[in-house]
Each structure stands twice: as structure tokens, then as C-alpha cells.
Design an enzyme around this catalytic site. Structure first.
Site, PDB file in Angstrom:
ATOM      1  N   HIS A  71       5.503  -9.061  -5.112  1.00  0.00           N
ATOM      2  CA  HIS A  71       3.930  -9.391  -5.584  1.00  0.00           C
ATOM      3  C   HIS A  71       3.551  -8.529  -6.477  1.00  0.00           C
ATOM      4  O   HIS A  71       4.105  -7.381  -6.541  1.00  0.00           O
ATOM      5  CB  HIS A  71       3.434  -9.176  -3.841  1.00  0.00           C
ATOM      6  N   SER A 111      -8.873 -42.148  11.714  1.00  0.00           N
ATOM      7  CA  SER A 111      -9.584 -43.361  11.706  1.00  0.00           C
ATOM      8  C   SER A 111     -10.719 -43.516  10.777  1.00  0.00           C
ATOM      9  O   SER A 111     -11.075 -42.329  10.218  1.00  0.00           O
ATOM     10  CB  SER A 111     -10.287 -43.206  13.275  1.00  0.00           C
ATOM     11  N   MET A 115       0.787  -1.273  -0.059  1.00  0.00           N
ATOM     12  CA  MET A 115      -0.116  -0.042  -0.024  1.00  0.00           C
ATOM     13  C   MET A 115       0.917   1.293  -0.093  1.00  0.00           C
ATOM     14  O   MET A 115       0.415   2.262  -0.249  1.00  0.00           O
ATOM     15  CB  MET A 115      -0.997   0.072   1.206  1.00  0.00           C
ATOM     16  N   GLU A 121     -10.065 -29.001  20.237  1.00  0.00           N
ATOM     17  CA  GLU A 121     -10.766 -29.561  19.214  1.00  0.00           C
ATOM     18  C   GLU A 121     -10.949 -28.855  17.880  1.00  0.00           C
ATOM     19  O   GLU A 121     -10.582 -29.475  16.653  1.00  0.00           O
ATOM     20  CB  GLU A 121     -12.439 -30.296  19.822  1.00  0.00           C
TER      21      GLU A 121
HETATM   22  P1  NAD Z   1       6.653  -5.352   5.679  1.00  0.00           P
HETATM   23  O1  NAD Z   1       5.380  -5.019   6.337  1.00  0.00           O
HETATM   24  O2  NAD Z   1       7.544  -6.339   6.353  1.00  0.00           O
HETATM   25  O3  NAD Z   1       7.324  -3.972   5.652  1.00  0.00           O
HETATM   26  C1  NAD Z   1       8.439  -3.912   5.210  1.00  0.00           C
HETATM   27  C2  NAD Z   1       9.405  -2.551   5.463  1.00  0.00           C
HETATM   28  O4  NAD Z   1       8.660  -1.359   4.635  1.00  0.00           O
HETATM   29  C3  NAD Z   1       9.363  -2.066   6.649  1.00  0.00           C
HETATM   30  O5  NAD Z   1      10.156  -2.910   7.696  1.00  0.00           O
HETATM   31  C4  NAD Z   1       9.868  -0.975   6.781  1.00  0.00           C
HETATM   32  O6  NAD Z   1      11.300  -0.868   6.557  1.00  0.00           O
HETATM   33  C5  NAD Z   1       9.164  -0.263   5.756  1.00  0.00           C
HETATM   34  N1  NAD Z   1       7.953   0.402   5.757  1.00  0.00           N
HETATM   35  C6  NAD Z   1       6.782   0.079   6.412  1.00  0.00           C
HETATM   36  N2  NAD Z   1       5.711   1.122   6.497  1.00  0.00           N
HETATM   37  C7  NAD Z   1       6.236   2.074   5.574  1.00  0.00           C
HETATM   38  C8  NAD Z   1       5.784   3.108   5.322  1.00  0.00           C
HETATM   39  N3  NAD Z   1       4.471   3.711   5.566  1.00  0.00           N
HETATM   40  N4  NAD Z   1       6.449   3.761   4.457  1.00  0.00           N
HETATM   41  C9  NAD Z   1       7.798   3.446   4.081  1.00  0.00           C
HETATM   42  N5  NAD Z   1       8.315   2.485   4.446  1.00  0.00           N
HETATM   43  C10 NAD Z   1       7.605   1.645   5.230  1.00  0.00           C
HETATM   44  O7  NAD Z   1       6.504  -5.930   4.195  1.00  0.00           O
HETATM   45  P2  NAD Z   1       6.826  -7.382   3.853  1.00  0.00           P
HETATM   46  O8  NAD Z   1       5.719  -8.055   4.313  1.00  0.00           O
HETATM   47  O9  NAD Z   1       8.230  -7.678   3.597  1.00  0.00           O
HETATM   48  O10 NAD Z   1       6.060  -7.205   2.166  1.00  0.00           O
HETATM   49  C11 NAD Z   1       6.966  -6.581   1.217  1.00  0.00           C
HETATM   50  C12 NAD Z   1       6.671  -7.010  -0.184  1.00  0.00           C
HETATM   51  O11 NAD Z   1       6.955  -8.332  -0.255  1.00  0.00           O
HETATM   52  C13 NAD Z   1       5.234  -6.812  -0.543  1.00  0.00           C
HETATM   53  O12 NAD Z   1       5.162  -6.404  -1.663  1.00  0.00           O
HETATM   54  C14 NAD Z   1       4.657  -8.199  -0.152  1.00  0.00           C
HETATM   55  O13 NAD Z   1       3.342  -8.483  -0.839  1.00  0.00           O
HETATM   56  C15 NAD Z   1       5.624  -9.093  -0.556  1.00  0.00           C
HETATM   57  N6  NAD Z   1       5.701 -10.497  -0.019  1.00  0.00           N
HETATM   58  C16 NAD Z   1       5.523 -10.467   1.417  1.00  0.00           C
HETATM   59  C17 NAD Z   1       5.570 -11.813   1.832  1.00  0.00           C
HETATM   60  C18 NAD Z   1       5.320 -12.093   3.212  1.00  0.00           C
HETATM   61  O14 NAD Z   1       5.309 -13.239   3.744  1.00  0.00           O
HETATM   62  N7  NAD Z   1       5.458 -11.208   4.032  1.00  0.00           N
HETATM   63  C19 NAD Z   1       5.504 -12.957   1.020  1.00  0.00           C
HETATM   64  C20 NAD Z   1       5.488 -12.767  -0.332  1.00  0.00           C
HETATM   65  C21 NAD Z   1       5.601 -11.648  -0.859  1.00  0.00           C
END
Ligand code: NAD
Ligand code: MG
Length: 335
Positions: free
Chosen positions: A111, A255, A87, A230
Site C-alpha cells: 500500500h 422486479s 501506522m 431488509e
Molecule cells: P496486519 O494488521 O494483519 O498486521 C501485520 C503484522 O504486523 C502482524 O501480524 C504482526 O506480525 C505485525 N505487527 C502488528 N502490530 C505491530 C506493531 N505495533 N509493531 C510491530 N509489528 C506489528 O497487517 P495487514 O492488514 O496484513 O497489512 C500489511 C500491509 O498490507 C499494509 O501496508 C496494508 O495497507 C497492506 N494491505 C492490506 C490488505 C488487507 O486486506 N489486510 C490489502 C492490501 C494491502
């Protein structure tokens, strides 16, 4: 029958398209930290770009990386890797990346959301590709450190260089994913299946199924503790069996009574009305109305999400669960 998806292994990928390239990783959260450390350990040139000097900054420094501001990290980078939350990617792209981007630098995603729903319109002369690990960041790091890797999907949205797929596979190798296996997909397929899957099963369907089953037992007067074991806690053992042995493997571990009752009643529960609602959820993902709804909710400060999470925290199942989970964990053998 359709041809099986191509699975790329370690031998199909080569790091060389990324050698000597400056890779700017934006964000140091779940995926950001894992990618930065794995790519660095793979011998690649990694810079972490962060918005401000907060806890992520300190963490990156403590991990032996030298973080920079987003603008600095982007300036002479050959690839920009977007690992900030979905976002916030659009704003960071418009305000920090686009004005500082080296001509032709790659745009890399974990993603497809921002590209698929056109929140980011990448420069015409950039390669745009994705490596989407099929697991959380800490696991991507942990498996890599122990010699393994988490599987991933790769996709190419724009191929200006003619070697975008090679670069995506190189990056997948750098984070360890080819040690497991990498499947080629499209931004559309990855984005839509990810959203439909998390809504109908992984996060949405499962949570509400478990809660409904728990409350059904409690409403019938059974002890909440017994009901929790459960209806919720035992789920892990069933999922582990499915993960390791498939649905038939799970069936062979329960089972005959459980098999018969499970199959006959399960098919009555998940009936045509449920399948119709799943299809409706999928349609809202495919026609973009879910994405619009979520962007609007996010921009309003996520009132609906906040309220729902607050209610979940206060729910009976969560209250009962917190003490019972300790019991279950106490019995788990130390590996
Ligand atoms: P995250 O929520 O862990 O955040 C990543 C980092 O972004 C934070 O540590 C910070 O450094 C920075 N951040 C957070 N808020 C911010 C803001 N408002 N402004 C600027 N920087 C900010 O992110 P994530 O889960 O690692 O996701 C990163 C990408 O990886 C996304 O595109 C997500 O869809 C994708 N992705 C995530 C996962 C997962 O398991 N987490 C798996 C596959 C793909
Ligand atoms: Mg998901």
C-alpha cells in the site's frame, strides 16, 4: 477516448529477477502470511522478520518458515517487504530497517501510504515498488493454493536498477496475482483511491447507509428483525449480483417495481449534497489533511476510533444482527 489500462497476465511476468534473492517479509498478519507462503511455494527465498517472539512467531514456525528478528531478517536481504500495519512502518523503518539495510536493497510495499505521505524517505539507491493485492490476505493465500490468484495493482516509485517494474511483476506472479490480472498504477493513485474508496463507499458510506436505513424502518415501528433482513442482511445478495454481473445484471435480477422505485428514489437520496461531501472527503485525502488527522489520532491511542467501535458494538442493529445472521447462514447451501 483514453487508452485502456494495461493488464499484465501470467505470460507478461517472469520470476527470474527474484531468483536467488533473499526476500525479507516484515510482519506475519493478513498479507504477511499469504505473501510468505505463496512466494515460498513459488520457489523463492523467503525470510520472515518479526518484532518479538509472540503468536505470529509461533504461527510462522508452525507454517514451516523460520522467523528471525526484524534486524536479522533485514541484514543481508535483497528486498524488504513491508507487511506490518501502515501506522508502524515508519518507526520500524527508522529503528530496525535503515541501520541494517544492505546497500541498494529493494523497498517493497503493499500500500502506498508511507511513501506517498513521505512518512518513509527511502534510500536514494533503492528500487521502491508496490504490489497491492485487491483482496484480504487469507483470500490471497486461499486462491493461490487452489490454483488461482487475487488481482493486484503494481507501481514503481524509484527505479534505480532499470528493472523495478519487472521485479514488481515477478513478485505479483509469485503471490499469484498475475493468474488473475495486474494493473499498473502510481503510489499516488493507489493510495488516494484506496482511502477515498474505503471512506466514501466500502467502509464508511455503506456502513452508515445500512444503519440509517435500518433505523428508519425501526423508528417507523417495523420489527427490528424484519428491518435487519431488509436493510442490512439482503445487501450481500445484491452485492454478489453486482460483483458477478454488474449493475445492469443486478437490475435484471430484481422486479420492475424494485428497478423503478430503486432508480427514482436512489437518485433523490444520493443528490448534489452527498456528491459535494464525497468531493470534500476526496480533497482531504488529496491534500494530506486526512493522513495528518489519522496519524495524530493513532499517536494519541485512537480515542475517537475506539469510542466509535464501542458504540457500534452496542447498537441495536448489531444486537439484532448477531442472532439473525445465524438464521441466514443456516439456509446457505454447503458448497
Ligand atoms: P496486519 O494488521 O494483519 O498486521 C501485520 C503484522 O504486523 C502482524 O501480524 C504482526 O506480525 C505485525 N505487527 C502488528 N502490530 C505491530 C506493531 N505495533 N509493531 C510491530 N509489528 C506489528 O497487517 P495487514 O492488514 O496484513 O497489512 C500489511 C500491509 O498490507 C499494509 O501496508 C496494508 O495497507 C497492506 N494491505 C492490506 C490488505 C488487507 O486486506 N489486510 C490489502 C492490501 C494491502
Ligand atoms: Mg483500503
Amino acid at each position: 477516448m483514453r487508452k485502456l489500462a494495461k493488464i499484465y497476465a501470467e505470460k507478461d511476468a517472469d520470476l527470474s529477477p527474484l531468483f536467488g534473492k533473499k526476500l525479507a517479509i516484515l510482519g506475519y498478519g493478513s498479507q504477511g502470511r499469504a505473501w510468505a507462503l505463496n512466494l515460498k511455494d513459488s520457489g523463492l527465498n523467503v525470510t520472515v522478520g518479526l518484532e518479538r517472539k509472540g503468536s505470529s512467531w509461533e504461527k510462522a514456525k508452525a507454517d514451516g518458515l523460520s522467523p528471525a528478528t526484524t534486524e536479522e531478517a533485514v541484514k543481508d536481504a535483497d528486498a524488504i517487504i513491508f507487511l506490518v500495519p501502515d501506522m508502524v512502518q515508519r518507526t520500524i523503518y527508522l529503528e530496525k530497517v535503515k541501520p541494517n539495510l544492505k546497500n541498494g536493497a529493494d523497498m517493497v510495499f503493499a500500500h502506498g501510504f508511507n511513501i506517498h505521505y513521505r512518512l518513509i524517505e527511502p534510500p536514494k539507491n533503492s528500487d521502491v515498488y508496490m504490489i497491492a493485492p485487491k483482496g484480504p490476505g487469507p483470500t490471497v493465500r486461499d486462491y493461490f493454493v487452489h490454483g488461482g490468484g487475487v488481482p493486484a495493482l503494481v507501481a514503481v516509485h524509484q527505479d534505480v536498477s532499470g528493472i523495478a517494474l519487472k521485479k514488481a511483476l515477478a513478485m505479483a506472479k509469485g503471490i499469484g496475482a498475475t493468474r488473475a490480472g495486474v494493473i499498473e498504477t502510481t503510489f499516488k493513485e493507489e493510495t488516494e483511491t484506496d482511502l477515498i474508496g474505503e471512506q466514501t463507499v466500502l467502509v464508511g458510506g455503506i456502513t452508515e447507509l445500512l444503519r440509517a436505513a435500518f433505523n428508519n424502518l425501526v423508528d417507523l415501528g417495523y420489527q427490528p428483525e424484519v428491518s435487519y433482513f431488509e436493510a442490512i442482511n439482503e445487501m450481500k445478495m445484491i452485492v454478489d449480483l453486482i460483483y458477478e454481473k454488474g449493475l445492469n445484471g443486478m437490475m435484471s435480477a430484481v422486479s420492475d417495481t424494485a428497478k423503478y422505485g430503486g432508480i427514482t428514489v436512489g437518485r433523490k437520496l444520493i443528490d448534489e449534497t452527498v456528491r459535494k461531501k464525497m468531493r470534500e472527503a476526496a480533497e482531504r485525502v488529496r491534500n494530506g489533511s486526512f493522513a495528518n488527522e489519522w496519524i495524530e489520532e493513532y499517536n494519541r491511542g485512537m480515542p475517537t476510533l475506539r469510542k466509535a467501535l464501542e458504540e457500534l458494538k452496542k447498537s441495536k442493529e448489531e444486537q439484532v444482527g448477531s442472532s439473525l445472521r445465524e438464521l441466514a447462514l443456516r439456509g446457505k447451501p454447503k458448497s
